[in-house]
Scaffold this motif. Structure first.
Motif, PDB file in Angstrom:
ATOM      1  N   MET A 186       0.823  -1.193   0.000  1.00 60.15           N
ATOM      2  CA  MET A 186       0.000   0.000   0.000  1.00 60.15           C
ATOM      3  C   MET A 186       0.867   1.258   0.000  1.00 60.15           C
ATOM      4  O   MET A 186       0.502   2.250  -0.604  1.00 60.15           O
ATOM      5  CB  MET A 186      -0.951  -0.025   1.181  1.00 60.15           C
ATOM      6  CG  MET A 186      -1.977  -1.156   1.053  1.00 60.15           C
ATOM      7  SD  MET A 186      -3.287  -1.118   2.264  1.00 60.15           S
ATOM      8  CE  MET A 186      -4.141   0.344   1.818  1.00 60.15           C
TER       9      MET A 186
ATOM     10  N   ARG B  85      -6.042   4.659   3.563  1.00 57.44           N
ATOM     11  CA  ARG B  85      -6.603   4.171   4.835  1.00 57.44           C
ATOM     12  C   ARG B  85      -7.557   3.002   4.667  1.00 57.44           C
ATOM     13  O   ARG B  85      -7.890   2.340   5.634  1.00 57.44           O
ATOM     14  CB  ARG B  85      -7.308   5.320   5.540  1.00 57.44           C
ATOM     15  CG  ARG B  85      -6.354   6.462   5.903  1.00 57.44           C
ATOM     16  CD  ARG B  85      -7.137   7.654   6.318  1.00 57.44           C
ATOM     17  NE  ARG B  85      -8.036   7.984   5.200  1.00 57.44           N
ATOM     18  CZ  ARG B  85      -8.446   9.177   4.881  1.00 57.44           C
ATOM     19  NH1 ARG B  85      -8.101  10.190   5.601  1.00 57.44           N
ATOM     20  NH2 ARG B  85      -9.236   9.379   3.851  1.00 57.44           N
ATOM     21  N   ASP B  86      -8.013   2.744   3.439  1.00 57.77           N
ATOM     22  CA  ASP B  86      -8.967   1.657   3.193  1.00 57.77           C
ATOM     23  C   ASP B  86      -8.201   0.350   2.987  1.00 57.77           C
ATOM     24  O   ASP B  86      -7.696   0.069   1.905  1.00 57.77           O
ATOM     25  CB  ASP B  86      -9.821   1.978   1.964  1.00 57.77           C
ATOM     26  CG  ASP B  86     -10.857   0.902   1.683  1.00 57.77           C
ATOM     27  OD1 ASP B  86     -10.983  -0.055   2.475  1.00 57.77           O
ATOM     28  OD2 ASP B  86     -11.543   1.016   0.651  1.00 57.77           O
ATOM     29  N   THR B  87      -8.129  -0.452   4.029  1.00 56.44           N
ATOM     30  CA  THR B  87      -7.379  -1.712   3.970  1.00 56.44           C
ATOM     31  C   THR B  87      -8.286  -2.937   3.958  1.00 56.44           C
ATOM     32  O   THR B  87      -7.813  -4.057   4.051  1.00 56.44           O
ATOM     33  CB  THR B  87      -6.409  -1.824   5.160  1.00 56.44           C
ATOM     34  OG1 THR B  87      -7.165  -1.793   6.378  1.00 56.44           O
ATOM     35  CG2 THR B  87      -5.386  -0.694   5.140  1.00 56.44           C
TER      36      THR B  87
ATOM     37  N   TYR C 154      -8.745  -6.974   1.101  1.00 49.09           N
ATOM     38  CA  TYR C 154      -7.618  -7.411   0.275  1.00 49.09           C
ATOM     39  C   TYR C 154      -7.482  -8.920   0.441  1.00 49.09           C
ATOM     40  O   TYR C 154      -7.396  -9.431   1.556  1.00 49.09           O
ATOM     41  CB  TYR C 154      -6.313  -6.736   0.698  1.00 49.09           C
ATOM     42  CG  TYR C 154      -6.159  -5.341   0.169  1.00 49.09           C
ATOM     43  CD1 TYR C 154      -5.339  -5.097  -0.916  1.00 49.09           C
ATOM     44  CD2 TYR C 154      -6.822  -4.271   0.741  1.00 49.09           C
ATOM     45  CE1 TYR C 154      -5.185  -3.815  -1.429  1.00 49.09           C
ATOM     46  CE2 TYR C 154      -6.676  -2.992   0.242  1.00 49.09           C
ATOM     47  CZ  TYR C 154      -5.860  -2.778  -0.835  1.00 49.09           C
ATOM     48  OH  TYR C 154      -5.709  -1.513  -1.327  1.00 49.09           O
TER      49      TYR C 154
ATOM     50  N   TYR D  30      -0.223 -10.235  -2.880  1.00 48.59           N
ATOM     51  CA  TYR D  30      -1.303  -9.269  -3.037  1.00 48.59           C
ATOM     52  C   TYR D  30      -1.103  -8.539  -4.356  1.00 48.59           C
ATOM     53  O   TYR D  30       0.016  -8.342  -4.796  1.00 48.59           O
ATOM     54  CB  TYR D  30      -1.271  -8.221  -1.918  1.00 48.59           C
ATOM     55  CG  TYR D  30      -1.639  -8.752  -0.568  1.00 48.59           C
ATOM     56  CD1 TYR D  30      -2.960  -8.798  -0.161  1.00 48.59           C
ATOM     57  CD2 TYR D  30      -0.663  -9.196   0.310  1.00 48.59           C
ATOM     58  CE1 TYR D  30      -3.308  -9.276   1.096  1.00 48.59           C
ATOM     59  CE2 TYR D  30      -0.999  -9.677   1.567  1.00 48.59           C
ATOM     60  CZ  TYR D  30      -2.315  -9.712   1.953  1.00 48.59           C
ATOM     61  OH  TYR D  30      -2.661 -10.186   3.187  1.00 48.59           O
TER      62      TYR D  30
ATOM     63  N   ARG E 102      -3.044  -5.153  -6.671  1.00 46.87           N
ATOM     64  CA  ARG E 102      -4.100  -4.138  -6.733  1.00 46.87           C
ATOM     65  C   ARG E 102      -3.829  -3.235  -7.917  1.00 46.87           C
ATOM     66  O   ARG E 102      -2.693  -2.846  -8.166  1.00 46.87           O
ATOM     67  CB  ARG E 102      -4.083  -3.319  -5.437  1.00 46.87           C
ATOM     68  CG  ARG E 102      -5.013  -2.128  -5.391  1.00 46.87           C
ATOM     69  CD  ARG E 102      -6.368  -2.491  -4.841  1.00 46.87           C
ATOM     70  NE  ARG E 102      -7.339  -1.445  -4.997  1.00 46.87           N
ATOM     71  CZ  ARG E 102      -7.691  -0.570  -4.056  1.00 46.87           C
ATOM     72  NH1 ARG E 102      -7.129  -0.612  -2.885  1.00 46.87           N
ATOM     73  NH2 ARG E 102      -8.607   0.327  -4.299  1.00 46.87           N
TER      74      ARG E 102
ATOM     75  N   THR F  67      -7.901  -9.212   4.549  1.00 47.19           N
ATOM     76  CA  THR F  67      -7.760  -8.044   5.412  1.00 47.19           C
ATOM     77  C   THR F  67      -9.115  -7.483   5.794  1.00 47.19           C
ATOM     78  O   THR F  67     -10.109  -7.664   5.087  1.00 47.19           O
ATOM     79  CB  THR F  67      -6.924  -6.946   4.726  1.00 47.19           C
ATOM     80  OG1 THR F  67      -7.602  -6.538   3.547  1.00 47.19           O
ATOM     81  CG2 THR F  67      -5.531  -7.438   4.411  1.00 47.19           C
TER      82      THR F  67
END
Length: 126
Positions: free
Chosen positions: A1, A21-23, A26, A42, A44, A125
């Motif tokens: 991130m 801040r949006d975790t 995942y 991971y 994204r 997550t």
């Protein structure tokens, strides 16, 4: 991130769907370290706004990533007719892949983490 956030900050455009801040939610994908699919990674991808000068944006990102010790692996600057974008790939010292694709209509950032055997990576997550 953190790598995604750093790339967003250096990109020169806006990324309305990105929030550091949006975790939540995942989920990892299988990858191989010692054998097929024994590890997890991971990944994204986010979509952002246009970039007026994609080549200049890539050169700026290249300089930034190189200053951080990242290895530039590819720059695709001829993606065919009717394409206004350019793409740069880099790998961090830990093995994370970063891809930045600025275009005159839309831009993308993709981050693929290194493959890990850490059991915590098997959990979604929250």
């Amino acid at each position: 991130m953190d790598a995604m956030e750093d790339t967003v900050q250096q990109s020169g455009t806006s990324w309305s769907e990105w929030d550091l801040r949006d975790t939540a939610d995942y989920v990892t994908e299988p990858c191989g370290i010692h054998e097929r699919a024994d590890g997890r990674l991971y990944q994204r991808q986010i979509e952002g706004g246009p970039v007026e000068d994609p080549k200049a944006a890539v050169e700026s990102m290249r300089a930034h990533w190189e200053s951080k010790g990242y290895k530039i692996t590819h720059i695709f600057d001829n993606r065919g007719p009717n394409t206004t974008g350019i793409e740069i790939h880099a790998v961090t010292p830990r093995g994370m892949l970063l891809i930045f694709t600025p275009t005159k209509t839309v831009s993308f950032i993709k981050v693929v983490s290194e493959c890990t055997l850490d059991p915590a990576a098997r959990k979604k997550t929250t």
